[in-house]
Write an enzyme that holds these catalytic residues in place. Sequence first.
Site, PDB file in Angstrom:
ATOM      1  N   ASP A   1     -22.687 -18.915  17.734  1.00 32.83           N
ATOM      2  CA  ASP A   1     -22.613 -19.349  16.335  1.00 32.83           C
ATOM      3  C   ASP A   1     -21.133 -19.498  15.981  1.00 32.83           C
ATOM      4  OD1 ASP A   1     -24.337 -19.538  13.711  1.00 32.83           O
ATOM      5  OD2 ASP A   1     -22.450 -18.525  13.205  1.00 32.83           O
ATOM      6  N   LEU A   2     -20.803 -20.663  15.394  1.00 33.20           N
ATOM      7  CA  LEU A   2     -19.391 -20.896  15.083  1.00 33.20           C
ATOM      8  C   LEU A   2     -18.957 -20.017  13.920  1.00 33.20           C
ATOM      9  CD1 LEU A   2     -19.049 -24.787  15.357  1.00 33.20           C
ATOM     10  CD2 LEU A   2     -18.910 -23.055  17.134  1.00 33.20           C
TER      11      LEU A   2
ATOM     12  N   ASP B   1     -24.484 -25.029  13.153  1.00 25.95           N
ATOM     13  CA  ASP B   1     -23.404 -24.648  14.063  1.00 25.95           C
ATOM     14  C   ASP B   1     -23.908 -23.644  15.086  1.00 25.95           C
ATOM     15  OD1 ASP B   1     -23.856 -22.658  12.281  1.00 25.95           O
ATOM     16  OD2 ASP B   1     -21.742 -22.262  11.806  1.00 25.95           O
TER      17      ASP B   1
END
Lengths: 929, 295
Positions: free
Chosen positions: A801-802, A844
Amino acid sequence: MPLGLQPLEVARRRLLALALMIGVVVPLALLSYALLATDRNRAEQTLLERNLLLLSVSWQATQLLQRNSVETYFQEYVQDDPRTLALLRAARDPAQTDRARLHLLRHLSPAYERLVERGVRQFHFHRPNGDSFLRFHHPARFGDNLLAVRASIRRANTDLEPVFGFEVGRVVSGYRSLFPIIDARGRHLGSVELSLPFKVLLDELQALMPQHAFQLLLLAQRQRAILFEEQQGLYEAWPASDRFLVEDPHRLRSDSPAPLPDSITQVIEALGQQPALLARLHQGTEQAFRLRAAGRDYAVLQTPIIDPADEQIGLLLAYVEEPGLTALDQAFQGRLILVGVVLALLSLILLWLLQALGQRLSERNRLQVITETLGQGLYLTDAKARIIRINPHGRALLGYPESILLGAHAHDLFHYHQENAFTAEASCPILTTVRAGREYRAETRFRRADGQLFDVLVVSRPLLRKGDYVGAVTLFEDIGERKQAERALVESRQRLANIIWGTGVGTWEWNLQTGETHLNERWAEMIGYRLEELEPVSIETWRRVAHPEDLAESEAAFARHFAGERDHYEAEVRIRHRSGEWICVLDRGRLLTRTLDGEPEWIVGTHLDITARKRAELAVRQTTRLLQAALESSPSGILIAEAPESRIRFANRPALELLAIAPARLADASPLALSNHDADWQVLRPDGQPMALQERPLTRAMTEGETVTGEEVILVGVDGRQRWVSLSAAPIKDDEDRISAGIVVLADISAQKAVQHRLQRSAHYDALTGLPNRVLLTDRLEQAMARSQRSGDRLALAFIDLDRFKPVNDQYGHAAGDQLLVTLARRMRECLRGMDTLARLGGDEFVALLCDLADEADARVLVERLLAALSSEVTLGEARVRVGGSIGLTFYPQPLARDAEQLLHQADQAMYQAKLKGRNAWCLFEGSA
Amino acid sequence: MVSQALCGSLAQLVGAAAALCVLFSPTPGSATEPAQALIYAPLPLENASLTQARNQPLVELLARLLQRPLEMRLYPDHAALLDALTDGDVDLVELGPLPFLLARERMPDLRAVATFREADGRTDYRCVLVAPVDGLRALFQIAGLEQPLTLALTRRESTCGPAASFWLLAEHGIEPTAVQAAYEGGHGEVALAVLRESFMLGGVKDRVARDFHGLGLRVLAASQPVPGFVLAASPARLGAEERERLQAALLALPEDQRAMLQNGQHGFAPFECRLFARIEAMRALTADWLDQVEP
């Protein structure tokens, strides 16, 4: 014995006459040219020599003039100057030499300045032994001995006489005047030289010869050897020949001559391109020659420059434009033209005579040839009917040798009129007719030498001179064979009539010259008449019943046959039946005879009723057109191939377009799927593998008789283009139930396949990043888990996950956010191995499936790489951003059974733990390791 | 007294001028414009034609080495040449040591490319005071002369002109203000004028004195070696890279190419600034006496 000249003899006589003419005219022309050229050359030489004489006299006068001036200077400054003489006497004492030189310099420096003003270039004292004592023009250089290089100094100090002449020197060349210095008591004190530059002499020369341009050339080899080193640069090679030098061409010295006019520069350039003239220059003798440059004639005059040692040191060249040379040329050309005209007239007269002679010879020869090659007998008789000439064919026909025939009485010897061998001459129809001044033309009989009679056609014409009969020329032709043929023809006609009756064809005969026409009964029957109802028959009978459109074609076919383009006449012609219907006949014929002039005469032919056959053909054509229209209008490609060559018999437009076959190439194109040597297409199965020949639908249809429906194949063109095609094929059998052809129906299903492919891809891949989506990830994860179960290899699932993605999205917009996702997806993909899968779940969130891990450390390395990739800087237009990521990791297999969803959930949990750790970190799901 | 004072001044001037040497070392130049023809100006001599003839082969050589068109332009005297140089009309120039010094003052970015070697291969020469063999035998005799001393000089900007000649007189304790001096043009003209007794003394190059020695010219005083003639370049259109390439080519000039030259036939040497302090000293010392020379 020949009747006239042989052809070869005629040609020989003509050649002889022509040679005679050439033998007269050409020597005359050459002689005239030689005389005129000699005269012109003599005049030209006289003109040039006059110029040369002028130069020679002027040059001598110039030198004499300067000599007088210089003698005055010598008297004033040297011979009559006591101080000068005293210093030179003192110089003889070695102890006083240097002092004397210095004082001489001081004493005569003012005089030297005056001499320079008067054009003197050099003022040079020498000692009696030839040593240079003092050069006023180069005072620092003295003491060198000049006897070896300066003959004038040697002579002045040995002969004790003045020496004059042009001479090269160590500094410059010049017109030297050397005077021995002898004092009143007769003591020889040395010599002095007063040198004038060429310019001074040139100015005088120019005054005498104002039209001329002058140039001094020095022999390069001699001059270069003498010059002081520092003076070498003052000289340059003459542009026309490097065997000569030009002194000071750039006029660096003020006493150098003015530059030559541009026109003379062109003359020198032209001279340089004439090796023969240069060779004359190199001879060095006094001479003159002409030169043409820039469209003008110039006289180039040369006189050698001889130094006092009687050696040539160079040349004085004078250039002058000489219009007289041009005038001489013009006069020469005028005379040449005049002679040419006279000779041309003479040639014309001779040619005319030759032509007349040739015509007579030709005429005689032609007659001779005609007579001797004539395929008929010909003889000439005199007024008393005695033979005076007879041609070879005539002799052969009669069987007599020429010796018997010549002088014999023709009538007595071989005339045999009306089977009366003994007809008196007075009643001979030939003789009586021609003696009456008329032409005799009739068939009669002659008797050969062996007594045999033969039929002849005789044409005899009288020869008249001033109205009196002087003889006759008689032509006779053996017509025995023709007579026999005519009899045979009558018999064969009857036989032919019988045969024709049997075939049921109508016949016709037509004399084109007389219009005489014959038709048989069958001809009339075909159109519902009896022959007698049509009579009198003529060609118009035919023209009335023939269809107008076909009649034109018939006439054209006749014309082609008559012209010899076709060996027979043939046309299909509709003719009107008595009932009003049109019947169709095959009209054929052939020319039987031509007139003596070669015009068509008799032609015969037949009419064959082909009405039934034509109707059958029409029916077949209509059926074929119907079928072809149906095939052409089909949206599918249809192709028919013939066995056994497997050539395409038919292909409709969709088939041609689909297979990219030009209609012109149809015959050469390979029928789809029937050959292993398809030049245009490669046939693949749906799985991409090549389709074997025996597998192909058309092959199966044509070899096995199988009917194939809707089989999908991939066609690959030579350009690499692929098309999905649905193929159906069926065999076509002949009357004997053998497969004679095959039919293929093709449908291009490429678009349909493309849609399928797109649908399939959109179901499994993320549209933004091109990465597998959750569906495909799950599928691959399940497969990997199954493999892991079987092999025991470990796999890992990393949930990514960004970090700080939203602020980027908010600050720079969604487009920038999308660009960021794409960039990071590519970087993460580059961190992984080929066997790994990176998928985007959405937003994301990404998942990496890491397969075939040797141990868990491998996964940790890959995760560290992913974190590094995520935290590196990304450029978004003008901005540079840095985000980062949090990763949760879990391994498989685990002690407890897990499915794909559970593994994903574990990785998600671990990712959350990583977020809690402060982002840009990774966590392992507890219990998975 | 006069002599001691002069010597002290000379020492100071030599020291001050030595500092100027650093200015003479080549520095990088600007970029060149390759398309236009460069201009070369030789040393102004009396005979323009001979000057042109002497220098034509050198011009062709320089053009070949630079691979650029080069034209020669003659100037009547040093003043005109220096003006043209300052105005940027000249790209390459041959200068004696004093004119080079003057040019550098007006144009600090003028760069020396190489020094012309003398006939004996040296890169320096001497200025001498000469007299006829039957004239003055030594300079100390001057003090006893009743008539004023007459001195033939070449040109105002010539190194062996007033600068070296007055320096030599001063070195020998002779006050130049008492001298009647005049310019005669070239060194040969000065030598001949002295030989003809038009002047008691003349200032020329040592080589010219040697040439006329046989005719009766004697050297009464000689200077310390002064720098040789300089080939200098204006950096406006000849960049540092081109100058360095030209310098390297001239210093390595093969014998056969040298033989084709007249000016430059003895070869080229690297430029050295060590002797220029002497020129500067001469010039400083003699500046006040220049105006007493007849033009």
